[in-house]
Design a protein around this motif. Structure first.
Motif, PDB file in Angstrom:
ATOM      1  N   UNK A 159       8.094  92.019   0.099  1.00 45.40           N
ATOM      2  CA  UNK A 159       9.153  91.827   0.534  1.00 45.40           C
ATOM      3  C   UNK A 159       9.624  92.660   2.108  1.00 45.40           C
ATOM      4  N   UNK A 160      10.450  92.358   3.079  1.00 49.31           N
ATOM      5  CA  UNK A 160      10.847  93.313   4.110  1.00 49.31           C
ATOM      6  C   UNK A 160      11.633  94.229   4.283  1.00 49.31           C
ATOM      7  N   UNK A 169       5.862  95.811  -2.680  1.00 50.08           N
ATOM      8  CA  UNK A 169       5.510  94.366  -3.400  1.00 50.08           C
ATOM      9  C   UNK A 169       7.429  93.933  -3.763  1.00 50.08           C
ATOM     10  N   UNK A 170       6.820  92.636  -4.504  1.00 52.36           N
ATOM     11  CA  UNK A 170       7.974  91.661  -5.123  1.00 52.36           C
ATOM     12  C   UNK A 170       7.495  91.265  -6.098  1.00 52.36           C
ATOM     13  N   UNK A 175       3.236  89.752  -8.970  1.00 52.12           N
ATOM     14  CA  UNK A 175       2.168  89.575 -10.470  1.00 52.12           C
ATOM     15  C   UNK A 175       1.438  88.224 -10.559  1.00 52.12           C
ATOM     16  N   UNK A 176       1.758  87.536  -9.398  1.00 56.42           N
ATOM     17  CA  UNK A 176       1.144  85.478  -9.587  1.00 56.42           C
ATOM     18  C   UNK A 176       0.402  86.070  -8.517  1.00 56.42           C
ATOM     19  N   UNK A 177       0.435  86.941  -7.152  1.00 52.49           N
ATOM     20  CA  UNK A 177      -0.421  86.996  -6.226  1.00 52.49           C
ATOM     21  C   UNK A 177      -1.650  87.801  -6.769  1.00 52.49           C
ATOM     22  N   UNK A 245      -2.158  95.786  -3.734  1.00 54.89           N
ATOM     23  CA  UNK A 245      -1.448  94.666  -5.354  1.00 54.89           C
ATOM     24  C   UNK A 245      -3.312  95.220  -5.908  1.00 54.89           C
ATOM     25  N   UNK A 246      -4.044  95.214  -5.235  1.00 54.94           N
ATOM     26  CA  UNK A 246      -5.563  93.992  -6.343  1.00 54.94           C
ATOM     27  C   UNK A 246      -5.971  95.510  -5.672  1.00 54.94           C
TER      28      UNK A 246
END
Length: 529
Positions: A159-160, A169-170, A175-177, A245-246
């Motif tokens: 998110x901006x 992180x959104x 989590x889906x990404x 995220x990863x």
């Protein structure tokens, strides 16, 4: 009255500068036309920058003027018509051809030398303004990048949070990404199959639609998700300050798959041992076939002496190998006891590894400085510089991730080793009652070199499991009990040998865990089973 076109332009839909909004331009042109006896027969309005060529409505208007559809053109200001000299030259050709071009804000007679000179000067000033604006914009853009900020729209999963702030992180899509990377790393999905799977799991793009194959490719190739900022147009890479995220290791494995450095094919059949059996003569994979109610695995290489092997025979062989992994309760307890005694040594080794990583971090910074010096001295091409920087940034990010881990991670790794031992011990019993998919997963996890020669099948356990069974079974139960009694110890040489063997087994299992993505996704496998 002279029949004229009118042209209105703003750079962006949100542009509300005093004197240049579409409404204000329209009113000013209408008043000018009424005062000078001009008839506006068509209005052309578009939202495009004049710094570059390619404005569709402007181009269409020029074409109609060349065709004689109107005798004149009214524009609010010179900088509304063109801010690049090529478009200004096109307007000049129209003026030379007798088209009357009027600028509302500039009282210029374009049919005189002085008027054309004044207009040319203003056009050049407008073009220079754009060049300066571009330079200042790039300064600000690269300034943000050097601060670790991404000055463009946040990629899917983030998110901006406004200017000067890192992306976050959104909670809905991040989590889906992350799962997208993990599933692709498993090797069980093509991009098309993964698009369907992630849509089923709830991944959507910004328009709430399914993420396409190309969209997934963009996600999987974007190093932003592991903490770096890469610019595709220039090939430049910058370290980011946003939360990844990863981990870098997962990103690297995914890149290997995308670039064909690891095997990946879509599963097309439901045969239990599909793509698991190899021919001992030609080395090719055996294909599953359904014949008269039974599944056979056959080599399709012309002239190869390898025949076929029946699925039941493969199943029996796998079961026999997995049964070797079963340990007695005494052997299992002894093994776990020794692993617990190794905990202190494991923590010490962890600290040594962390210190080595700190040293490597310093070396990477030195290498980055030397790369920049080599580039400035003309000894290194820009493309090679950026490629080398990207590789070093990835390695640095990977080291920083590992250095940020608490010492409890060392114990967590020991627990993973323990989990592998428990998995191996229960493999045969689990295999007997497992579904086809679970049987396949267990066969992949525990066995290797599944070779069919002629009609004979040979299967080997992975090295860690061979060492594990040898270690436990070479320790008789009476010696285990004797060593457990108070005041009774085995000879120092025997104890030292078993300690060295245990250290080797743990190292082998750790290496196996790193290389086996199926173990990392074992929870998913269990759920599906």
């Amino acid at each position: 009255m002279t029949r004229c076109f009118a042209y209105i332009r703003v750079s962006t839909p949100k542009q509300k500068e005093e004197g240049v909004s579409p409404e204000e331009q329209h009113d000013a042109i209408a008043r000018y036309a009424g005062t000078h006896g001009l008839s506006i027969i068509e209005w052309f309005e578009e939202t495009k920058t004049a710094a570059k060529r390619g404005r569709p409505k402007f181009t269409k208007m020029l074409r109609l003027l060349r065709q004689g559809k109107a005798q004149g053109l009214v524009i609010h200001k010179i900088d509304r018509s063109a801010r690049n000299l090529r478009d200004w030259a096109d307007l000049g050709e129209l003026i030379d051809a007798g088209i009357a071009v009027h600028f509302v804000n500039e009282s210029l007679d374009l049919h005189t030398r002085g008027g054309r000179l004044a207009a040319d000067i203003q056009a050049i000033v407008a073009a220079d303004f754009i060049r300066n604006l571009r330079e200042e914009t790039l300064k600000g853009f690269y300034g943000r990048l050097k601060q670790g900020l991404y000055p463009l729209q946040a990629p899917l999963g983030y998110l901006d949070c406004g200017k000067g702030k890192p992306k976050v992180p959104d909670a809905n899509t991040a989590p889906h990404v992350r799962k997208t990377f993990e599933l692709y790393d498993s090797g069980q999905f093509s991009l098309l199959a993964l698009a369907d799977e992630m849509y089923r799991r709830g991944l959507r793009n910004r328009n709430r639609h399914k993420v396409t194959r190309n969209g997934l490719s963009t996600i999987l190739n974007n190093s932003f998700y592991c903490g770096l900022i890469s610019l595709r147009k220039t090939g430049e890479t910058f370290p980011g300050i946003h939360r990844p995220l990863i981990p870098v290791a997962l990103f690297r494995r995914v890149q290997d798959r995308l670039q064909g450095r690891t095997h990946r094919k879509v599963i097309r059949h439901e045969f239990v041992f599909r793509r698991l059996l190899s021919c001992g003569h030609c080395g090719r994979l055996l294909r599953g076939e359904l014949q008269k109610g039974h599944v056979y695995y056959r080599c399709h290489t012309q002239g190869c002496p390898t025949k076929c092997v029946r699925e039941e025979a493969v199943d029996e062989t796998i079961q026999r190998e997995l049964r070797r992994l079963m340990l007695s309760s005494d052997q299992l307890a002894y093994l776990f006891q020794r692993m617990e005694e190794r905990r202190a040594g494991f923590l010490s080794e962890w600290e040594e590894q962390q210190e080595a990583r700190r040293l490597r971090l310093g070396q990477i910074q030195s290498l980055l400085d030397r790369l920049v010096d080599a580039y400035l001295d003309g000894m290194l091409e820009k493309e090679l510089l950026e490629k080398s920087k990207a590789s070093l940034y990835l390695e640095r990010r990977d080291l920083e991730e590992k250095l940020a881990l608490p010492s409890s991670e060392a114990e967590k790794k020991l627990e993973e080793v323990r989990e592998v031992v428990e998995l191996a011990n229960a493999a045969w019993l689990s295999y007997e009652t497992a579904t086809a998919d679970h049987k396949r997963a267990l066969a992949q996890l525990a066995t290797s070199n599944r070779i069919v020669t002629g009609k004979n099948l040979s299967v080997e356990l992975f090295r860690p499991f061979v060492s594990l069974t040898d270690y436990a079974k070479n320790t008789p139960s009476d010696l285990q009990r004797a060593e457990g009694r108070s005041g009774t110890n085995l000879p120092q040489s025997a104890s030292s040998q078993r300690e060295s063997a245990l250290r080797h087994i743990i190292e082998e299992i750790e290496s196996w865990i790193k290389q086996n993505s199926a173990f990392a996704l074992r929870q998913d496998t269990s759920d599906q089973s």
